[in-house]
Design a protein around this motif. Structure first.
Motif, PDB file in Angstrom:
ATOM      1  N   ILE A  81       0.812  -1.206   0.000  1.00  0.00           N
ATOM      2  CA  ILE A  81       0.000   0.000   0.000  1.00  0.00           C
ATOM      3  C   ILE A  81       0.854   1.269   0.000  1.00  0.00           C
ATOM      4  CG2 ILE A  81      -0.305   0.345   2.502  1.00  0.00           C
ATOM      5  CD1 ILE A  81      -3.383   0.627   1.781  1.00  0.00           C
ATOM      6  N   TYR A  82       2.055   1.184   0.556  1.00  0.00           N
ATOM      7  CA  TYR A  82       2.964   2.330   0.534  1.00  0.00           C
ATOM      8  C   TYR A  82       3.718   2.445  -0.787  1.00  0.00           C
ATOM      9  CZ  TYR A  82       2.695   4.187   5.296  1.00  0.00           C
ATOM     10  OH  TYR A  82       2.279   4.820   6.460  1.00  0.00           O
ATOM     11  N   LYS A  83       3.960   1.313  -1.435  1.00  0.00           N
ATOM     12  CA  LYS A  83       4.732   1.304  -2.683  1.00  0.00           C
ATOM     13  C   LYS A  83       3.935   0.567  -3.751  1.00  0.00           C
ATOM     14  CE  LYS A  83       8.993   0.945   0.043  1.00  0.00           C
ATOM     15  NZ  LYS A  83      10.212   0.114   0.292  1.00  0.00           N
ATOM     16  N   PRO A  84       2.823   1.149  -4.195  1.00  0.00           N
ATOM     17  CA  PRO A  84       1.920   0.426  -5.101  1.00  0.00           C
ATOM     18  C   PRO A  84       2.487   0.298  -6.515  1.00  0.00           C
ATOM     19  CG  PRO A  84       1.130   2.661  -4.741  1.00  0.00           C
ATOM     20  CD  PRO A  84       2.313   2.483  -3.819  1.00  0.00           C
ATOM     21  N   TYR A  85       2.027  -0.739  -7.179  1.00  0.00           N
ATOM     22  CA  TYR A  85       2.449  -0.963  -8.558  1.00  0.00           C
ATOM     23  C   TYR A  85       2.111   0.248  -9.424  1.00  0.00           C
ATOM     24  CZ  TYR A  85       2.558  -2.567 -13.353  1.00  0.00           C
ATOM     25  OH  TYR A  85       2.827  -2.662 -14.691  1.00  0.00           O
ATOM     26  N   GLY A  86       3.077   0.663 -10.216  1.00  0.00           N
ATOM     27  CA  GLY A  86       2.841   1.652 -11.265  1.00  0.00           C
ATOM     28  C   GLY A  86       2.802   3.097 -10.847  1.00  0.00           C
ATOM     29  N   THR A  87       3.075   3.389  -9.577  1.00  0.00           N
ATOM     30  CA  THR A  87       3.020   4.782  -9.149  1.00  0.00           C
ATOM     31  C   THR A  87       4.040   5.031  -8.052  1.00  0.00           C
ATOM     32  OG1 THR A  87       1.516   6.568  -8.467  1.00  0.00           O
ATOM     33  CG2 THR A  87       1.249   4.438  -7.384  1.00  0.00           C
ATOM     34  N   ARG A  88       4.179   6.291  -7.692  1.00  0.00           N
ATOM     35  CA  ARG A  88       5.183   6.676  -6.709  1.00  0.00           C
ATOM     36  C   ARG A  88       4.842   6.174  -5.308  1.00  0.00           C
ATOM     37  NH1 ARG A  88       8.851  10.553  -8.118  1.00  0.00           N
ATOM     38  NH2 ARG A  88       8.600  11.413 -10.214  1.00  0.00           N
ATOM     39  N   ARG A  89       5.860   6.132  -4.496  1.00  0.00           N
ATOM     40  CA  ARG A  89       5.683   5.767  -3.093  1.00  0.00           C
ATOM     41  C   ARG A  89       4.757   6.776  -2.407  1.00  0.00           C
ATOM     42  NH1 ARG A  89      10.147   3.827   1.189  1.00  0.00           N
ATOM     43  NH2 ARG A  89       8.881   3.981   3.070  1.00  0.00           N
ATOM     44  N   ARG A  90       3.834   6.265  -1.611  1.00  0.00           N
ATOM     45  CA  ARG A  90       2.927   7.132  -0.874  1.00  0.00           C
ATOM     46  C   ARG A  90       3.568   7.605   0.431  1.00  0.00           C
ATOM     47  NH1 ARG A  90      -1.871   3.017  -2.088  1.00  0.00           N
ATOM     48  NH2 ARG A  90      -3.052   4.189  -3.652  1.00  0.00           N
ATOM     49  N   THR A  91       3.188   8.787   0.862  1.00  0.00           N
ATOM     50  CA  THR A  91       3.596   9.289   2.169  1.00  0.00           C
ATOM     51  C   THR A  91       2.549   8.898   3.196  1.00  0.00           C
ATOM     52  OG1 THR A  91       2.417  11.385   1.919  1.00  0.00           O
ATOM     53  CG2 THR A  91       4.669  11.270   1.023  1.00  0.00           C
ATOM     54  N   LEU A  92       2.866   9.099   4.467  1.00  0.00           N
ATOM     55  CA  LEU A  92       1.897   8.819   5.524  1.00  0.00           C
ATOM     56  C   LEU A  92       0.653   9.689   5.348  1.00  0.00           C
ATOM     57  CD1 LEU A  92       1.113   7.351   8.118  1.00  0.00           C
ATOM     58  CD2 LEU A  92       2.404   9.072   9.407  1.00  0.00           C
ATOM     59  N   ASP A  93       0.845  10.935   4.923  1.00  0.00           N
ATOM     60  CA  ASP A  93      -0.314  11.807   4.677  1.00  0.00           C
ATOM     61  C   ASP A  93      -1.184  11.255   3.557  1.00  0.00           C
ATOM     62  OD1 ASP A  93       0.288  13.594   6.674  1.00  0.00           O
ATOM     63  OD2 ASP A  93       1.393  14.977   5.372  1.00  0.00           O
ATOM     64  N   ASP A  94      -0.543  10.693   2.515  1.00  0.00           N
ATOM     65  CA  ASP A  94      -1.313  10.055   1.429  1.00  0.00           C
ATOM     66  C   ASP A  94      -2.155   8.906   1.988  1.00  0.00           C
ATOM     67  OD1 ASP A  94      -0.140  11.717  -0.512  1.00  0.00           O
ATOM     68  OD2 ASP A  94       1.495  10.292  -0.876  1.00  0.00           O
ATOM     69  N   ILE A  95      -1.528   8.105   2.831  1.00  0.00           N
ATOM     70  CA  ILE A  95      -2.217   6.946   3.404  1.00  0.00           C
ATOM     71  C   ILE A  95      -3.406   7.392   4.254  1.00  0.00           C
ATOM     72  CG2 ILE A  95      -1.983   4.987   4.988  1.00  0.00           C
ATOM     73  CD1 ILE A  95      -0.580   4.483   2.361  1.00  0.00           C
ATOM     74  N   ARG A  96      -3.229   8.445   5.001  1.00  0.00           N
ATOM     75  CA  ARG A  96      -4.309   8.939   5.867  1.00  0.00           C
ATOM     76  C   ARG A  96      -5.542   9.337   5.063  1.00  0.00           C
ATOM     77  NH1 ARG A  96      -2.431   9.544  11.055  1.00  0.00           N
ATOM     78  NH2 ARG A  96      -0.212  10.014  11.317  1.00  0.00           N
ATOM     79  N   GLN A  97      -5.376   9.663   3.795  1.00  0.00           N
ATOM     80  CA  GLN A  97      -6.503  10.087   2.963  1.00  0.00           C
ATOM     81  C   GLN A  97      -7.310   8.918   2.414  1.00  0.00           C
ATOM     82  OE1 GLN A  97      -7.147  13.421   2.810  1.00  0.00           O
ATOM     83  NE2 GLN A  97      -5.368  13.507   4.190  1.00  0.00           N
ATOM     84  N   LEU A  98      -6.774   7.698   2.521  1.00  0.00           N
ATOM     85  CA  LEU A  98      -7.447   6.525   1.965  1.00  0.00           C
ATOM     86  C   LEU A  98      -8.539   6.061   2.918  1.00  0.00           C
ATOM     87  CD1 LEU A  98      -4.305   4.550   0.699  1.00  0.00           C
ATOM     88  CD2 LEU A  98      -5.773   6.115  -0.604  1.00  0.00           C
ATOM     89  N   GLN A  99      -9.758   5.966   2.427  1.00  0.00           N
ATOM     90  CA  GLN A  99     -10.894   5.656   3.289  1.00  0.00           C
ATOM     91  C   GLN A  99     -10.954   4.182   3.694  1.00  0.00           C
ATOM     92  OE1 GLN A  99     -14.459   7.080   1.397  1.00  0.00           O
ATOM     93  NE2 GLN A  99     -13.914   9.245   1.672  1.00  0.00           N
ATOM     94  N   TYR A 100     -10.192   3.338   3.037  1.00  0.00           N
ATOM     95  CA  TYR A 100     -10.262   1.900   3.313  1.00  0.00           C
ATOM     96  C   TYR A 100      -9.113   1.421   4.198  1.00  0.00           C
ATOM     97  CZ  TYR A 100      -7.097   2.052  -0.724  1.00  0.00           C
ATOM     98  OH  TYR A 100      -6.076   2.367  -1.599  1.00  0.00           O
ATOM     99  N   VAL A 101      -8.409   2.343   4.845  1.00  0.00           N
ATOM    100  CA  VAL A 101      -7.325   1.937   5.728  1.00  0.00           C
ATOM    101  C   VAL A 101      -7.594   2.403   7.147  1.00  0.00           C
ATOM    102  CG1 VAL A 101      -5.675   2.123   3.832  1.00  0.00           C
ATOM    103  CG2 VAL A 101      -5.833   3.977   5.500  1.00  0.00           C
ATOM    104  N   ARG A 102      -6.990   1.698   8.095  1.00  0.00           N
ATOM    105  CA  ARG A 102      -6.998   2.091   9.500  1.00  0.00           C
ATOM    106  C   ARG A 102      -5.547   2.222   9.946  1.00  0.00           C
ATOM    107  NH1 ARG A 102     -11.434   0.054  12.544  1.00  0.00           N
ATOM    108  NH2 ARG A 102     -10.272   0.712  14.397  1.00  0.00           N
ATOM    109  N   LEU A 103      -5.246   3.266  10.680  1.00  0.00           N
ATOM    110  CA  LEU A 103      -3.919   3.475  11.239  1.00  0.00           C
ATOM    111  C   LEU A 103      -4.022   3.559  12.748  1.00  0.00           C
ATOM    112  CD1 LEU A 103      -2.615   6.223   8.783  1.00  0.00           C
ATOM    113  CD2 LEU A 103      -1.706   3.909   8.971  1.00  0.00           C
ATOM    114  N   ASP A 104      -2.973   3.088  13.430  1.00  0.00           N
ATOM    115  CA  ASP A 104      -2.973   3.240  14.887  1.00  0.00           C
ATOM    116  C   ASP A 104      -2.660   4.689  15.240  1.00  0.00           C
ATOM    117  OD1 ASP A 104      -0.244   3.539  14.540  1.00  0.00           O
ATOM    118  OD2 ASP A 104       0.319   1.790  15.721  1.00  0.00           O
TER     119      ASP A 104
END
Length: 302
Positions: A164-187
């Motif tokens: 999820i941080y290094k997805p196929y075909g696109t740049r590495r995501r930042t933590l801020d990018d991850i926080r925007q994804l509605q299908y993820v949970r972070l501690d």
């Protein structure tokens, strides 16, 4: 045999040098591998030719039942009596495929995300993984398999493990990018995460067990059991290895990261009424209140 061919080490260094850190993971599929995912077709291509179709996690869910077991290759698995394991209930990690045909008749799925396992154990994979098997493979594993034997994938059912941080075909995501994804949970700290839609990517947590667990929870079983997920004795030979032929394991070094993800996943599972059960008497999970169930402990004949 070396864990990784020398040319792969050169490609890994070269890609990072040319493309930079945000695209260094291009080395996972370069050269030759392509993933096509659209509304009409999902498939794996190698050097322009189709080598396998891609399935979604719904296929795993349709095959699963009320119990799912995530089985690793920790030394403790030697002392387990697996005769009572429900058929088609086990997700086998890496070398746990060695149990197929001997102690496990039919697994639910196989999960491998480190390409080094392919380079070291391609013959075991050919011998143990039957046509029609459901295989959770990372992009790097798919590319390594294509380099080794591109025809082998054709009769397997492939579900993609995408970082999820290094997805196929696109740049590495930042933590801020991850926080925007509605299908993820972070501690609370953002150091451990969980994907509710594993087809869109999963959090890699230092062990393929973490990735497999996200797929297992997607299946909404009643219980998820852990066998051979020892972590604490990772310096010892795995159950299928000997002392003189033991591959390097980074599991012990990654213990904190692995456990952090498993503990967070347990919280999410609890919200969904899914129980985690540890069946390893030596697992590092014991230190984190996972408890121990001796259901699969081998007992002397009486």
């Amino acid at each position: 045999m070396a864990d990784r061919p020398w040319h792969r080490s050169l490609i890994k260094s070269g890609v990072r040098l040319v493309l930079g850190g945000s695209l260094a993971h291009v080395q996972d599929w370069f050269p030759g591998l392509s993933i096509v995912r659209s509304q009409n077709v999902s498939e794996v291509l190698y050097r322009g030719s189709r080598v396998a179709g891609l399935a979604g996690p719904d296929q795993l869910r349709e095959r699963s039942g009320e119990q799912i077991y995530i089985i690793g290759s920790g030394p403790s698995i030697r002392d387990c009596d697996l005769s009572g394991l429900e058929s088609g209930s086990a997700i086998l990690l890496n070398g746990a495929i060695g149990l197929i045909g001997d102690r496990i008749a039919e697994p639910l799925a196989i999960a491998i995300e480190d390409e080094r396992f392919v380079w070291r154990h391609i013959e075991m994979m050919r011998k143990k993984i039957a046509p029609g098997s459901l295989c959770l493979f990372s992009i790097a594993v798919l590319r390594a398999l294509c380099e080794s034997d591109k025809g082998w994938l054709a009769d397997k059912t492939i579900i993609l493990i995408d970082n999820i941080y290094k997805p196929y075909g696109t740049r590495r995501r930042t933590l801020d990018d991850i926080r925007q994804l509605q299908y993820v949970r972070l501690d609370a700290t953002g150091s451990a995460g969980f994907s509710l839609s594993p087809d869109r990517g999963v959090f890699l947590g230092g062990s393929v067990a973490v990735s497999a667990l996200q797929f297992a929870l997607y299946c909404t079983p009643k219980t998820i059991g852990f066998l051979g997920i020892d972590i604490s004795n990772a310096s010892e030979p795995r159950f299928y290895e000997t002392g003189r032929d033991t591959a390097f394991s980074g599991i012990a070094r990654a213990e904190d990261r692995i456990v952090e993800h498993l503990v967070f996943a347990r919280q999410i599972a609890g919200e969904r009424g899914i129980a985690f059960i540890n069946y390893s008497p030596v697992s590092a999970l014991l230190k984190y209140d996972f408890g121990y169930d001796d259901r699969f402990a081998a007992r002397p004949n009486t």
